[in-house]
Design an enzyme around this catalytic site. Structure first.
Site, PDB file in Angstrom:
ATOM      1  N   HIS A  50      45.248  37.547  35.227  1.00 18.94           N
ATOM      2  CA  HIS A  50      44.741  38.651  36.043  1.00 18.94           C
ATOM      3  C   HIS A  50      45.807  39.077  37.043  1.00 18.94           C
ATOM      4  O   HIS A  50      46.807  38.367  37.241  1.00 18.94           O
ATOM      5  CB  HIS A  50      43.446  38.243  36.761  1.00 18.94           C
ATOM      6  CG  HIS A  50      43.618  37.147  37.767  1.00 18.94           C
ATOM      7  ND1 HIS A  50      43.211  35.853  37.530  1.00 18.94           N
ATOM      8  CD2 HIS A  50      44.173  37.139  38.998  1.00 18.94           C
ATOM      9  CE1 HIS A  50      43.496  35.105  38.574  1.00 18.94           C
ATOM     10  NE2 HIS A  50      44.098  35.858  39.486  1.00 18.94           N
TER      11      HIS A  50
HETATM   12  P1  TYD Z   1      39.334  32.508  38.129  1.00 21.51           P
HETATM   13  O1  TYD Z   1      39.836  33.628  38.953  1.00 21.51           O
HETATM   14  O2  TYD Z   1      38.942  32.809  36.720  1.00 21.51           O
HETATM   15  O3  TYD Z   1      40.400  31.308  38.119  1.00 21.51           O
HETATM   16  P2  TYD Z   1      41.911  31.301  37.596  1.00 21.51           P
HETATM   17  O4  TYD Z   1      42.518  32.588  37.985  1.00 21.51           O
HETATM   18  O5  TYD Z   1      42.531  30.116  38.272  1.00 21.51           O
HETATM   19  O6  TYD Z   1      41.900  31.124  36.129  1.00 21.51           O
HETATM   20  O7  TYD Z   1      38.132  31.836  38.907  1.00 21.51           O
HETATM   21  C1  TYD Z   1      37.292  30.861  38.304  1.00 21.51           C
HETATM   22  C2  TYD Z   1      35.902  31.018  38.912  1.00 21.51           C
HETATM   23  O8  TYD Z   1      35.928  30.678  40.293  1.00 21.51           O
HETATM   24  C3  TYD Z   1      35.372  32.429  38.796  1.00 21.51           C
HETATM   25  O9  TYD Z   1      33.989  32.338  38.482  1.00 21.51           O
HETATM   26  C4  TYD Z   1      35.522  32.983  40.192  1.00 21.51           C
HETATM   27  C5  TYD Z   1      35.414  31.757  41.058  1.00 21.51           C
HETATM   28  N1  TYD Z   1      36.191  31.839  42.325  1.00 21.51           N
HETATM   29  C6  TYD Z   1      35.531  31.820  43.526  1.00 21.51           C
HETATM   30  O10 TYD Z   1      34.286  31.774  43.594  1.00 21.51           O
HETATM   31  N2  TYD Z   1      36.263  31.858  44.692  1.00 21.51           N
HETATM   32  C7  TYD Z   1      37.614  31.913  44.681  1.00 21.51           C
HETATM   33  O11 TYD Z   1      38.237  31.936  45.756  1.00 21.51           O
HETATM   34  C8  TYD Z   1      38.295  31.941  43.411  1.00 21.51           C
HETATM   35  C9  TYD Z   1      39.791  32.012  43.339  1.00 21.51           C
HETATM   36  C10 TYD Z   1      37.543  31.908  42.250  1.00 21.51           C
END
Ligand code: TYD
Length: 133
Positions: A50
């Protein structure tokens, strides 16, 4: 210009061990609103995929190592995160992917904003359209 911007943290050490202190708007070049960390990651499970529109982040691998790919829509760079005393500053609309997490990896991320799903671009084609327009 390289997409890789390192912040070098001062390590305060004595015979008892070492300490690193990160301060909002000083060591970290923005007002800190959130800190999260990735733990129990898997070597064969990549994450990220992302970009953010507004968010600024500093990623610090406080244990172990991982690789991060940074992509601004025109070039891609890979960087190894393996130092508790170096922070990778990620700002602007940059697509990021993280992989090759070592078993003991703890990746801490310091962020300039509260969590906001609206700030995410999770589709690579949409990301390319946004940065190339
Ligand atoms: P995600 O952005 O997919 O993680 P990565 O980029 O590390 O692969 O986030 C995983 C899950 O956690 C998603 O459901 C969103 C949640 N999340 C939060 O609730 N708070 C946060 O600060 C972050 C970064 C993610």
């Amino acid at each position: 210009m390289s997409l890789v911007k390192w912040l070098d943290f001062n390590v305060i050490g004595d015979q008892r061990g070492e300490l690193i202190s990160l301060e909002s708007c000083k060591t970290i070049p923005f007002d800190i609103k959130r800190v999260y960390y990735l733990i129990n990651t898997k070597m064969d499970q990549a994450r990220g995929f992302h970009a953010h529109r507004k968010l600024r982040q500093v990623a610090v691998c406080i244990s172990g190592s991982c690789i991060m790919t940074l992509d601004d829509g025109f070039k891609r760079e890979e960087v190894v995160l393996n130092s508790f005393s170096k922070g990778l500053l990620i700002e602007g609309i940059i697509w990021r992917e993280m992989y090759n997490f070592s078993r003991d990896c703890v990746l801490m991320v310091i962020a300039s904003e509260h969590y906001d799903e609206q700030d995410y671009i999770r589709n690579y084609e949409a990301f390319l359209r946004e940065v190339r327009k």
